[in-house]
Write a protein that holds these residues in place. Structure first.
Motif, PDB file in Angstrom:
ATOM      1  N   SER A 101     166.200  61.296 100.104  1.00 35.72           N
ATOM      2  CA  SER A 101     165.461  62.431  99.548  1.00 35.72           C
ATOM      3  C   SER A 101     164.305  61.990  98.655  1.00 35.72           C
ATOM      4  CB  SER A 101     166.419  63.341  98.771  1.00 35.72           C
ATOM      5  OG  SER A 101     167.069  62.614  97.744  1.00 35.72           O
ATOM      6  N   ILE A 102     164.510  60.944  97.873  1.00 34.48           N
ATOM      7  CA  ILE A 102     163.447  60.475  96.989  1.00 34.48           C
ATOM      8  C   ILE A 102     162.263  59.956  97.798  1.00 34.48           C
ATOM      9  CG2 ILE A 102     162.814  58.717  95.294  1.00 34.48           C
ATOM     10  CD1 ILE A 102     164.363  60.902  94.055  1.00 34.48           C
ATOM     11  N   LEU A 103     162.536  59.182  98.848  1.00 31.52           N
ATOM     12  CA  LEU A 103     161.453  58.645  99.679  1.00 31.52           C
ATOM     13  C   LEU A 103     160.711  59.763 100.401  1.00 31.52           C
ATOM     14  CD1 LEU A 103     163.101  55.462 101.249  1.00 31.52           C
ATOM     15  CD2 LEU A 103     161.594  55.625  99.266  1.00 31.52           C
ATOM     16  N   LEU A 104     161.462  60.762 100.897  1.00 29.17           N
ATOM     17  CA  LEU A 104     160.812  61.885 101.573  1.00 29.17           C
ATOM     18  C   LEU A 104     159.928  62.655 100.594  1.00 29.17           C
ATOM     19  CD1 LEU A 104     160.464  63.663 104.048  1.00 29.17           C
ATOM     20  CD2 LEU A 104     162.545  64.889 103.397  1.00 29.17           C
ATOM     21  N   ALA A 105     160.418  62.872  99.377  1.00 27.88           N
ATOM     22  CA  ALA A 105     159.634  63.592  98.381  1.00 27.88           C
ATOM     23  C   ALA A 105     158.378  62.808  98.001  1.00 27.88           C
ATOM     24  CB  ALA A 105     160.490  63.854  97.141  1.00 27.88           C
ATOM     25  N   ILE A 106     158.515  61.504  97.815  1.00 28.61           N
ATOM     26  CA  ILE A 106     157.355  60.669  97.465  1.00 28.61           C
ATOM     27  C   ILE A 106     156.322  60.700  98.582  1.00 28.61           C
ATOM     28  CG2 ILE A 106     156.602  58.291  97.068  1.00 28.61           C
ATOM     29  CD1 ILE A 106     159.170  57.817  95.536  1.00 28.61           C
ATOM     30  N   ALA A 107     156.791  60.641  99.832  1.00 31.18           N
ATOM     31  CA  ALA A 107     155.861  60.671 100.967  1.00 31.18           C
ATOM     32  C   ALA A 107     155.104  61.994 101.022  1.00 31.18           C
ATOM     33  CB  ALA A 107     156.628  60.442 102.271  1.00 31.18           C
ATOM     34  N   THR A 131     153.824  71.453  95.094  1.00 30.90           N
ATOM     35  CA  THR A 131     154.108  70.341  95.993  1.00 30.90           C
ATOM     36  C   THR A 131     155.427  69.681  95.647  1.00 30.90           C
ATOM     37  OG1 THR A 131     151.737  69.921  96.239  1.00 30.90           O
ATOM     38  CG2 THR A 131     153.239  68.167  96.882  1.00 30.90           C
ATOM     39  N   VAL A 132     155.663  69.467  94.367  1.00 30.43           N
ATOM     40  CA  VAL A 132     156.922  68.857  93.935  1.00 30.43           C
ATOM     41  C   VAL A 132     158.102  69.757  94.295  1.00 30.43           C
ATOM     42  CG1 VAL A 132     158.263  68.198  91.902  1.00 30.43           C
ATOM     43  CG2 VAL A 132     155.874  67.490  92.102  1.00 30.43           C
ATOM     44  N   LEU A 133     157.932  71.057  94.111  1.00 32.22           N
ATOM     45  CA  LEU A 133     159.007  71.992  94.443  1.00 32.22           C
ATOM     46  C   LEU A 133     159.328  71.956  95.933  1.00 32.22           C
ATOM     47  CD1 LEU A 133     160.925  74.217  93.553  1.00 32.22           C
ATOM     48  CD2 LEU A 133     159.068  75.866  93.818  1.00 32.22           C
ATOM     49  N   VAL A 134     158.300  71.945  96.775  1.00 34.90           N
ATOM     50  CA  VAL A 134     158.516  71.880  98.225  1.00 34.90           C
ATOM     51  C   VAL A 134     159.161  70.558  98.614  1.00 34.90           C
ATOM     52  CG1 VAL A 134     157.356  71.801 100.465  1.00 34.90           C
ATOM     53  CG2 VAL A 134     156.640  73.472  98.757  1.00 34.90           C
ATOM     54  N   GLU A 185     163.364  65.845  90.214  1.00 34.76           N
ATOM     55  CA  GLU A 185     162.045  66.033  89.589  1.00 34.76           C
ATOM     56  C   GLU A 185     161.858  65.048  88.441  1.00 34.76           C
ATOM     57  OE1 GLU A 185     159.302  66.861  86.690  1.00 34.76           O
ATOM     58  OE2 GLU A 185     161.396  67.434  86.279  1.00 34.76           O
ATOM     59  N   ALA A 186     162.898  64.871  87.625  1.00 31.65           N
ATOM     60  CA  ALA A 186     162.805  63.922  86.514  1.00 31.65           C
ATOM     61  C   ALA A 186     162.623  62.501  87.033  1.00 31.65           C
ATOM     62  CB  ALA A 186     164.053  64.014  85.640  1.00 31.65           C
ATOM     63  N   THR A 187     163.315  62.155  88.110  1.00 31.84           N
ATOM     64  CA  THR A 187     163.186  60.818  88.697  1.00 31.84           C
ATOM     65  C   THR A 187     161.792  60.584  89.238  1.00 31.84           C
ATOM     66  OG1 THR A 187     165.542  60.844  89.299  1.00 31.84           O
ATOM     67  CG2 THR A 187     164.138  59.235  90.406  1.00 31.84           C
ATOM     68  N   LEU A 188     161.260  61.567  89.972  1.00 33.49           N
ATOM     69  CA  LEU A 188     159.910  61.441  90.517  1.00 33.49           C
ATOM     70  C   LEU A 188     158.874  61.291  89.400  1.00 33.49           C
ATOM     71  CD1 LEU A 188     160.047  64.130  93.351  1.00 33.49           C
ATOM     72  CD2 LEU A 188     159.929  61.659  93.650  1.00 33.49           C
ATOM     73  N   SER A 189     158.997  62.120  88.365  1.00 35.43           N
ATOM     74  CA  SER A 189     158.049  62.046  87.253  1.00 35.43           C
ATOM     75  C   SER A 189     158.188  60.735  86.505  1.00 35.43           C
ATOM     76  CB  SER A 189     158.267  63.225  86.292  1.00 35.43           C
ATOM     77  OG  SER A 189     158.004  64.451  86.940  1.00 35.43           O
TER      78      SER A 189
END
Length: 283
Positions: A127-133, A144-147, A215-219
């Protein structure tokens, strides 16, 4: 006692004290903190004041300031708004979309294989890699982050709904309705969907917590929201370089994040135990 009465009784017992009540109080305080952040904040969370950078605890800055002189207390308050918005948005959208897809996958056998193989393909990507991509392709913004956070959660909801629908579809009253020629819409809305409500409520709480953490991890990794939008993740990300000298830059948003996640998970466990039909036999 009716089934509804038993459910209400179990809910009163579950939330009458102990960890569930404490978690509910903490989440209520976090929600109030987010709603009234503009009133509770002591400064503009985005205002830069180089003269006040990395100050200690003062009356003007109860939790100090960061490397740009921004008030940490105000940023933590406004960060709660972002976290709760992302968590609630991801939970609502993933549950709504997953419910529709899961119902079709469980009831219409011809669509089951295609839908589930697609869901398996999405779940195969971390999930993290998909979100980053996704964020890298479209740019960082709240939408964008929410999607990006919501998409990986949908297959989990779909699998849950599909399993419920498959179990309900084999029940005698559903087979009788199909045999009597009841419209598919009536069968789905009257017999199928109501059975998914309790599991979806529980699943929604876990999606809520997972979305906040993602979200916290991505940020924190610098791939989430821009720094002008305060979130607990990017507050900790900016403060980690000064952690040894000013640990509060990471401690306060980290504490808020940990308490929120713990409270949501406790409530999710309580709701799961309360809404589980098997618990009726123990009541």
């Amino acid at each position: 006692m009716t089934r509804r009465g038993l459910l209400l009784r179990r809910l009163r017992l579950a939330f009458g004290g102990g960890p569930a009540l404490v978690s509910l109080v903490i989440l209520t305080l976090v929600l109030l903190m987010a709603v009234f952040a503009p009133l509770l904040a002591t400064a503009d969370p985005t205002a830069i004041a180089p003269a006040d950078r990395l100050s200690g605890l003062t009356i003007e800055h109860p939790l100090g300031t960061d490397a740009y002189g921004r008030d940490v207390y105000s940023r933590v308050l406004h960060g709660a708004r972002v976290s709760l918005l992302v968590g609630a948005g991801a939970a609502l959208v993933s549950v709504a979309v997953g419910l529709v897809i899961g119902v079709f996958a469980g009831y219409f056998r011809a669509l089951d294989s295609v839908i589930m193989r697609t869901m398996d393909g999405i779940m195969a990507i971390p999930s993290i890699l998909l979100a980053i991509a996704l964020i890298s392709l479209t740019g960082a913004s709240l939408l964008t982050v929410l999607v990006a956070i919501t998409i990986p959660e949908i297959p989990r909801v779909v699998r849950l709904v599909r399993s419920v629908i498959l179990n309900v579809r084999s029940e005698a009253y559903v087979e009788a309705a199909i045999t009597l020629g009841s419209p598919v819409r009536r069968i789905l809305l009257r017999h199928m969907v109501p059975n998914t409500v309790a599991p979806l409520i529980v699943q929604g709480t876990f999606v809520f917590a997972s979305a906040i953490l993602t979200e916290a991890t991505l940020s924190f990794l610098g791939a989430g929201l821009p720094t002008e939008i305060p979130s607990w993740g990017n507050i900790m990300s900016e403060g980690r370089s000064y952690f040894q000298l000013f640990p509060g830059l990471v401690l306060w948003p980290g504490l808020a994040l940990a308490l929120t996640l713990l409270s949501v998970n406790v409530l999710g466990d309580v709701l799961r135990d309360t809404l589980d039909p098997k618990m009726e036999k123990r009541t």
